[in-house]
Design an enzyme around this catalytic site. Structure first.
Site, PDB file in Angstrom:
ATOM      1  N   THR A 286       0.832  -1.212   0.000  1.00 15.27           N
ATOM      2  CA  THR A 286       0.000   0.000   0.000  1.00 15.27           C
ATOM      3  C   THR A 286       0.867   1.263   0.000  1.00 15.27           C
TER       4      THR A 286
ATOM      5  N   SER B 258      -6.637   0.372  -2.389  1.00 12.27           N
ATOM      6  CA  SER B 258      -7.432  -0.711  -2.972  1.00 12.27           C
ATOM      7  C   SER B 258      -6.965  -1.081  -4.368  1.00 12.27           C
TER       8      SER B 258
ATOM      9  N   TRP C 128       0.986   2.578   5.940  1.00  9.64           N
ATOM     10  CA  TRP C 128       0.149   1.618   6.661  1.00  9.64           C
ATOM     11  C   TRP C 128       0.801   0.245   6.749  1.00  9.64           C
ATOM     12  N   ILE C 129       2.097   0.193   6.996  1.00 13.85           N
ATOM     13  CA  ILE C 129       2.779  -1.102   6.918  1.00 13.85           C
ATOM     14  C   ILE C 129       2.961  -1.706   8.319  1.00 13.85           C
TER      15      ILE C 129
ATOM     16  N   LEU D  76      -1.568 -12.267  -0.322  1.00 15.76           N
ATOM     17  CA  LEU D  76      -2.797 -11.832   0.355  1.00 15.76           C
ATOM     18  C   LEU D  76      -3.779 -12.991   0.501  1.00 15.76           C
TER      19      LEU D  76
ATOM     20  N   ARG E 213     -25.012 -10.064  35.680  1.00 21.11           N
ATOM     21  CA  ARG E 213     -25.555  -8.721  35.862  1.00 21.11           C
ATOM     22  C   ARG E 213     -27.070  -8.799  36.091  1.00 21.11           C
TER      23      ARG E 213
ATOM     24  N   GLN F 240     -35.631 -12.312  27.191  1.00 17.62           N
ATOM     25  CA  GLN F 240     -35.694 -12.902  25.839  1.00 17.62           C
ATOM     26  C   GLN F 240     -34.855 -12.117  24.824  1.00 17.62           C
TER      27      GLN F 240
ATOM     28  N   MET G 111     -24.356  -5.078  25.161  1.00 15.47           N
ATOM     29  CA  MET G 111     -24.893  -5.958  26.212  1.00 15.47           C
ATOM     30  C   MET G 111     -24.219  -5.724  27.561  1.00 15.47           C
TER      31      MET G 111
ATOM     32  N   GLU H  12      -6.215  -5.881   3.979  1.00 16.59           N
ATOM     33  CA  GLU H  12      -6.265  -7.152   3.216  1.00 16.59           C
ATOM     34  C   GLU H  12      -7.452  -7.166   2.258  1.00 16.59           C
TER      35      GLU H  12
HETATM   36  P1  TGC Z   1      -6.712  -8.142 -11.744  1.00 14.75           P
HETATM   37  O1  TGC Z   1      -6.710  -7.756 -13.194  1.00 14.75           O
HETATM   38  O2  TGC Z   1      -7.918  -8.753 -11.156  1.00 14.75           O
HETATM   39  O3  TGC Z   1      -5.474  -9.105 -11.461  1.00 14.75           O
HETATM   40  C1  TGC Z   1      -4.153  -8.782 -11.819  1.00 14.75           C
HETATM   41  C2  TGC Z   1      -3.364 -10.078 -11.786  1.00 14.75           C
HETATM   42  O4  TGC Z   1      -3.371 -10.606 -10.449  1.00 14.75           O
HETATM   43  C3  TGC Z   1      -4.036 -11.896 -10.440  1.00 14.75           C
HETATM   44  N1  TGC Z   1      -4.870 -11.936  -9.233  1.00 14.75           N
HETATM   45  C4  TGC Z   1      -4.605 -12.732  -8.214  1.00 14.75           C
HETATM   46  N2  TGC Z   1      -3.652 -13.656  -8.044  1.00 14.75           N
HETATM   47  C5  TGC Z   1      -3.640 -14.307  -6.870  1.00 14.75           C
HETATM   48  N3  TGC Z   1      -4.535 -14.062  -5.900  1.00 14.75           N
HETATM   49  C6  TGC Z   1      -5.514 -13.131  -6.026  1.00 14.75           C
HETATM   50  N4  TGC Z   1      -6.364 -12.893  -5.030  1.00 14.75           N
HETATM   51  C7  TGC Z   1      -5.589 -12.428  -7.234  1.00 14.75           C
HETATM   52  N5  TGC Z   1      -6.397 -11.441  -7.712  1.00 14.75           N
HETATM   53  C8  TGC Z   1      -5.953 -11.161  -8.937  1.00 14.75           C
HETATM   54  C9  TGC Z   1      -4.864 -11.934 -11.696  1.00 14.75           C
HETATM   55  O5  TGC Z   1      -5.080 -13.254 -12.112  1.00 14.75           O
HETATM   56  C10 TGC Z   1      -3.973 -11.170 -12.663  1.00 14.75           C
HETATM   57  O6  TGC Z   1      -2.902 -12.035 -13.044  1.00 14.75           O
HETATM   58  P2  TGC Z   1      -2.261 -11.919 -14.525  1.00 14.75           P
HETATM   59  O7  TGC Z   1      -1.236 -13.011 -14.559  1.00 14.75           O
HETATM   60  O8  TGC Z   1      -3.386 -12.097 -15.481  1.00 14.75           O
HETATM   61  O9  TGC Z   1      -1.653 -10.540 -14.616  1.00 14.75           O
HETATM   62  O10 TGC Z   1      -6.272  -6.845 -10.930  1.00 14.75           O
HETATM   63  P3  TGC Z   1      -7.062  -5.535 -10.603  1.00 14.75           P
HETATM   64  O11 TGC Z   1      -6.118  -4.412 -10.830  1.00 14.75           O
HETATM   65  O12 TGC Z   1      -8.398  -5.540 -11.307  1.00 14.75           O
HETATM   66  O13 TGC Z   1      -7.276  -5.627  -9.012  1.00 14.75           O
HETATM   67  C11 TGC Z   1      -7.972  -6.663  -8.426  1.00 14.75           C
HETATM   68  C12 TGC Z   1      -8.235  -6.341  -6.934  1.00 14.75           C
HETATM   69  C13 TGC Z   1      -8.928  -4.995  -6.763  1.00 14.75           C
HETATM   70  C14 TGC Z   1      -9.184  -7.423  -6.428  1.00 14.75           C
HETATM   71  C15 TGC Z   1      -6.948  -6.355  -6.157  1.00 14.75           C
HETATM   72  O14 TGC Z   1      -6.109  -5.380  -6.600  1.00 14.75           O
HETATM   73  C16 TGC Z   1      -7.128  -6.249  -4.668  1.00 14.75           C
HETATM   74  O15 TGC Z   1      -7.257  -7.282  -4.010  1.00 14.75           O
HETATM   75  N6  TGC Z   1      -7.100  -5.022  -4.029  1.00 14.75           N
HETATM   76  C17 TGC Z   1      -7.070  -4.881  -2.604  1.00 14.75           C
HETATM   77  C18 TGC Z   1      -5.671  -4.528  -2.153  1.00 14.75           C
HETATM   78  C19 TGC Z   1      -5.308  -5.180  -0.852  1.00 14.75           C
HETATM   79  O16 TGC Z   1      -5.907  -6.116  -0.398  1.00 14.75           O
HETATM   80  N7  TGC Z   1      -4.262  -4.670  -0.224  1.00 14.75           N
HETATM   81  C20 TGC Z   1      -3.798  -5.271   0.980  1.00 14.75           C
HETATM   82  C21 TGC Z   1      -2.439  -4.715   1.354  1.00 14.75           C
HETATM   83  S1  TGC Z   1      -1.598  -5.698   2.564  1.00 14.75           S
HETATM   84  C22 TGC Z   1      -2.461  -5.530   3.958  1.00 14.75           C
HETATM   85  O17 TGC Z   1      -3.499  -4.962   4.037  1.00 14.75           O
HETATM   86  C23 TGC Z   1      -1.857  -6.184   5.110  1.00 14.75           C
HETATM   87  S2  TGC Z   1      -2.695  -5.912   6.590  1.00 14.75           S
HETATM   88  C24 TGC Z   1      -1.716  -6.942   7.467  1.00 14.75           C
HETATM   89  C25 TGC Z   1      -2.147  -7.272   8.823  1.00 14.75           C
HETATM   90  O18 TGC Z   1      -1.794  -6.503   9.753  1.00 14.75           O
HETATM   91  O19 TGC Z   1      -2.723  -8.381   9.029  1.00 14.75           O
HETATM   92  P1  FAD Z   2      -8.973   3.339  -0.344  1.00 17.32           P
HETATM   93  O1  FAD Z   2      -8.522   2.343  -1.333  1.00 17.32           O
HETATM   94  O2  FAD Z   2      -8.721   4.778  -0.620  1.00 17.32           O
HETATM   95  O3  FAD Z   2     -10.528   3.126  -0.076  1.00 17.32           O
HETATM   96  C1  FAD Z   2     -11.323   4.067   0.646  1.00 17.32           C
HETATM   97  C2  FAD Z   2     -12.779   3.601   0.565  1.00 17.32           C
HETATM   98  O4  FAD Z   2     -13.196   3.569  -0.819  1.00 17.32           O
HETATM   99  C3  FAD Z   2     -12.980   2.178   1.095  1.00 17.32           C
HETATM  100  O5  FAD Z   2     -14.225   2.077   1.739  1.00 17.32           O
HETATM  101  C4  FAD Z   2     -13.000   1.346  -0.175  1.00 17.32           C
HETATM  102  O6  FAD Z   2     -13.729   0.124  -0.034  1.00 17.32           O
HETATM  103  C5  FAD Z   2     -13.708   2.300  -1.140  1.00 17.32           C
HETATM  104  N1  FAD Z   2     -13.399   1.980  -2.525  1.00 17.32           N
HETATM  105  C6  FAD Z   2     -12.208   1.990  -3.168  1.00 17.32           C
HETATM  106  N2  FAD Z   2     -12.339   1.614  -4.440  1.00 17.32           N
HETATM  107  C7  FAD Z   2     -13.668   1.364  -4.623  1.00 17.32           C
HETATM  108  C8  FAD Z   2     -14.442   0.914  -5.711  1.00 17.32           C
HETATM  109  N3  FAD Z   2     -13.886   0.616  -6.895  1.00 17.32           N
HETATM  110  N4  FAD Z   2     -15.783   0.778  -5.543  1.00 17.32           N
HETATM  111  C9  FAD Z   2     -16.356   1.028  -4.340  1.00 17.32           C
HETATM  112  N5  FAD Z   2     -15.678   1.442  -3.262  1.00 17.32           N
HETATM  113  C10 FAD Z   2     -14.336   1.596  -3.400  1.00 17.32           C
HETATM  114  N6  FAD Z   2      -0.924  -2.479   3.580  1.00 17.32           N
HETATM  115  C11 FAD Z   2       0.235  -3.120   3.282  1.00 17.32           C
HETATM  116  O7  FAD Z   2       0.675  -3.116   2.131  1.00 17.32           O
HETATM  117  N7  FAD Z   2       0.939  -3.789   4.250  1.00 17.32           N
HETATM  118  C12 FAD Z   2       0.525  -3.825   5.536  1.00 17.32           C
HETATM  119  O8  FAD Z   2       1.183  -4.453   6.378  1.00 17.32           O
HETATM  120  C13 FAD Z   2      -0.678  -3.127   5.889  1.00 17.32           C
HETATM  121  N8  FAD Z   2      -1.061  -3.077   7.191  1.00 17.32           N
HETATM  122  C14 FAD Z   2      -2.141  -2.287   7.528  1.00 17.32           C
HETATM  123  C15 FAD Z   2      -2.440  -2.081   8.885  1.00 17.32           C
HETATM  124  C16 FAD Z   2      -3.493  -1.246   9.231  1.00 17.32           C
HETATM  125  C17 FAD Z   2      -3.782  -0.988  10.682  1.00 17.32           C
HETATM  126  C18 FAD Z   2      -4.296  -0.646   8.235  1.00 17.32           C
HETATM  127  C19 FAD Z   2      -5.467   0.245   8.588  1.00 17.32           C
HETATM  128  C20 FAD Z   2      -4.000  -0.838   6.903  1.00 17.32           C
HETATM  129  C21 FAD Z   2      -2.909  -1.649   6.530  1.00 17.32           C
HETATM  130  N9  FAD Z   2      -2.536  -1.783   5.186  1.00 17.32           N
HETATM  131  C22 FAD Z   2      -1.383  -2.450   4.863  1.00 17.32           C
HETATM  132  C23 FAD Z   2      -3.232  -1.022   4.154  1.00 17.32           C
HETATM  133  C24 FAD Z   2      -4.585  -1.602   3.754  1.00 17.32           C
HETATM  134  O9  FAD Z   2      -4.435  -2.740   2.973  1.00 17.32           O
HETATM  135  C25 FAD Z   2      -5.350  -0.497   3.015  1.00 17.32           C
HETATM  136  O10 FAD Z   2      -5.750   0.444   3.985  1.00 17.32           O
HETATM  137  C26 FAD Z   2      -6.545  -1.025   2.254  1.00 17.32           C
HETATM  138  O11 FAD Z   2      -6.139  -1.847   1.179  1.00 17.32           O
HETATM  139  C27 FAD Z   2      -7.445   0.105   1.718  1.00 17.32           C
HETATM  140  O12 FAD Z   2      -6.705   1.086   1.082  1.00 17.32           O
HETATM  141  P2  FAD Z   2      -6.896   2.631   1.479  1.00 17.32           P
HETATM  142  O13 FAD Z   2      -6.770   2.756   2.947  1.00 17.32           O
HETATM  143  O14 FAD Z   2      -5.948   3.430   0.633  1.00 17.32           O
HETATM  144  O15 FAD Z   2      -8.392   2.992   1.098  1.00 17.32           O
END
Ligand code: TGC
Ligand code: FAD
Length: 393
Positions: free
Chosen positions: A136, A142, A166-167, A247, A276, A287, A345, A371
């Site tokens: 991120t 997203s 946000w890492i 992911l 309580r 209920q 509650m 995630e």
């Molecule tokens: P799209 O065109 O769908 O896909 C691009 C390429 O990626 C492949 N792919 C996947 N592969 C494995 N697993 C998945 N879940 C996959 N989803 C897609 C896809 O097959 C394609 O491959 P290729 O070979 O054809 O190029 O990509 P898009 O740009 O339309 O985006 C799809 C979308 C929106 C679902 C994806 O970008 C997404 O999941 N966005 C959310 C981002 C996210 O989850 N960020 C998390 C950051 S890390 C974090 O939050 C850690 S918190 C840690 C903690 O404290 O626990």
């Molecule tokens: P945005 O993408 O700006 O989204 C804002 C709002 O818009 C959300 O409600 C979203 O659902 C909505 N939105 C966006 N696009 C659309 C659409 N197409 N249609 C409808 N609604 C939409 N990331 C890492 O890489 N590594 C980490 O270790 C990590 N740890 C984290 C720890 C914490 C405590 C937090 C809060 C976040 C962490 N993240 C990490 C980042 C996290 O993955 C992002 O916050 C998340 O993916 C959302 O991105 P954003 O915050 O930029 O929100």
């Protein structure tokens, strides 16, 4: 150690073998007896209990589903139970464990060279070396394909410039898995880099004043002309599927983990409402209260059945990203709603930090967002169901 009987309405316990029960019980003992007593203070002080990292490593929960390199090689159910038991205590504790295993060790394990695996994984399994996962960015959440962090090819390596935000674990990490484009504006050129703490131009400022996951460290990653040698690029993956595959692993763990937070809220609400007394009887005797408890217990049981099914698919190598999205979306929403209901509650006491509920509720707000937000998973599932892409025009 048996589960809360009321929570096991469908005898989910019977689905576990003896090894799985033993793993669950040992992680539960450590988590509730050693980790839990520290959480309230860590949450207040906005710090992670670094002093427990060696014991967490010894417990064998870091990268527990990976094989070799000092990892425990556990099955999918055991791994899920670990996530559930740690998140019963705090989602920040689960974040620590799942970022280390699913987001940092897994990419090295799945996409790294043999030399990289030997260099990093054994020390990561013991907790001697902590990792973080940089996907991120300030302007790319997203939609990670829009990232701007760039790796320019030079003699012997790459020069990285950019910023991640946000890492989780960034401030204490010795190595960061940084995802960067190697060609301008081309998501297919995204590569993973192992950026070591001591590399010049690398820094990880802490992000302070969070009202959620306060017992988990969050930071930025700043990359200013960081030279990363060729031997630190993950050789076996390119494009968005690299980070998205990691992911999938982490989202699988979250699907199990949040059930732990939900169980903690349920257990607290159940014991509180039995004791309580209002209008001359325990409030659990009304209920309306029983309806709330039954709804919660039913949803927790459904969540478990979903996870066991997911684990079966994972073991069979059949688990798809959409199934993981469905489970993460469903179980996180369930846990968040249970936390909010449980809070009410306990009345006024529900907002006090001597009870875990408000902390779980605040934590789960982040889990709802990270995630992949709830909405992003909805769109991914919607795309799979309809064949129509609602992400972009
Ligand atoms: P799209 O065109 O769908 O896909 C691009 C390429 O990626 C492949 N792919 C996947 N592969 C494995 N697993 C998945 N879940 C996959 N989803 C897609 C896809 O097959 C394609 O491959 P290729 O070979 O054809 O190029 O990509 P898009 O740009 O339309 O985006 C799809 C979308 C929106 C679902 C994806 O970008 C997404 O999941 N966005 C959310 C981002 C996210 O989850 N960020 C998390 C950051 S890390 C974090 O939050 C850690 S918190 C840690 C903690 O404290 O626990
Ligand atoms: P945005 O993408 O700006 O989204 C804002 C709002 O818009 C959300 O409600 C979203 O659902 C909505 N939105 C966006 N696009 C659309 C659409 N197409 N249609 C409808 N609604 C939409 N990331 C890492 O890489 N590594 C980490 O270790 C990590 N740890 C984290 C720890 C914490 C405590 C937090 C809060 C976040 C962490 N993240 C990490 C980042 C996290 O993955 C992002 O916050 C998340 O993916 C959302 O991105 P954003 O915050 O930029 O929100």
């Amino acid at each position: 150690m048996t589960p809360t009987p009321l929570l096991d309405l469908f005898a989910v316990e019977n689905l576990l073998n003896d090894d799985q029960k033993m793993i669950r019980d040992s992680v539960r003992s450590f988590s509730r007896e050693v980790y839990a007593p520290k959480v309230q203070e860590c949450f207040r002080e906005e710090r992670f209990p670094n002093e427990l990292i060696p014991q967490i490593g010894e417990l064998g929960v870091l990268g527990a589903n990976l094989h070799g390199y000092g990892c425990a090689g556990l099955d999918a159910v055991s791994y899920g139970l670990i996530m559930r038991e740690v998140e019963y205590v705090d989602s920040g504790y689960r974040s620590f464990v799942s970022v280390q295993g699913a987001l940092c060790m897994y990419p090295i394990y799945a996409f790294g060279s043999e030399e990289q695996k030997q260099r990093y994984l054994p020390r990561m399994a013991t907790g001697e070396l902590i990792g973080c996962f940089g996907l991120t960015e300030p302007d790319s959440g997203s939609d990670p394909g829009s990232m701007r962090t760039f790796a320019k090819k030079v003699d012997g390596g790459y020069i990285l410039n950019g910023a991640k935000m946000w890492i989780t674990n960034a401030p204490l990490a010795g190595v960061a898995i940084v995802w960067a484009k190697t060609e301008e504006n081309n998501a297919k050129s995204i590569r993973g880099f192992l950026v070591d703490r001591e590399m010049k131009g690398f820094s990880t400022p802490k992000m302070s004043h969070k009202l959620s996951l306060r017992a988990s460290l969050t930071g930025e990653i700043v990359l200013e002309d960081v030279f990363v040698p060729d031997e630190n690029i993950l050789p076996n993956v390119s494009g968005l599927k690299g980070p998205l595959s990691c992911l999938n692993q982490a989202r699988y763990g979250i699907s199990w983990g949040v059930l732990g937070a939900a169980m903690s809220c349920f257990d607290t609400a159940l014991s509180y409402t039995r004791e309580r007394v209002q209008f001359d009887r325990p409030i659990a005797g009304f209920q309306l209260t029983q309806n709330k408890l039954v709804e919660m217990a039913a949803r927790i049981v459904h969540g478990h059945l979903l996870c066991h099914h997911l684990a079966g698919l994972k073991e069979a190598g059949q688990l798809t990203p959409i199934q993981v999205s469905l489970a993460k979306r469903e179980n996180v929403r369930t846990a968040l709603e249970i936390a909010r209901e449980s809070r009410s509650m306990l009345g006024g006491n529900g907002i006090m930090d001597e009870y875990p509920i408000m902390r779980h509720s605040m934590n789960l707000e982040s889990v709802f967002t990270y995630e992949g937000t709830h909405e992003i998973h909805t769109l991914a599932i919607g795309r799979a169901l309809t064949g129509l892409n609602a992400f972009s025009s």
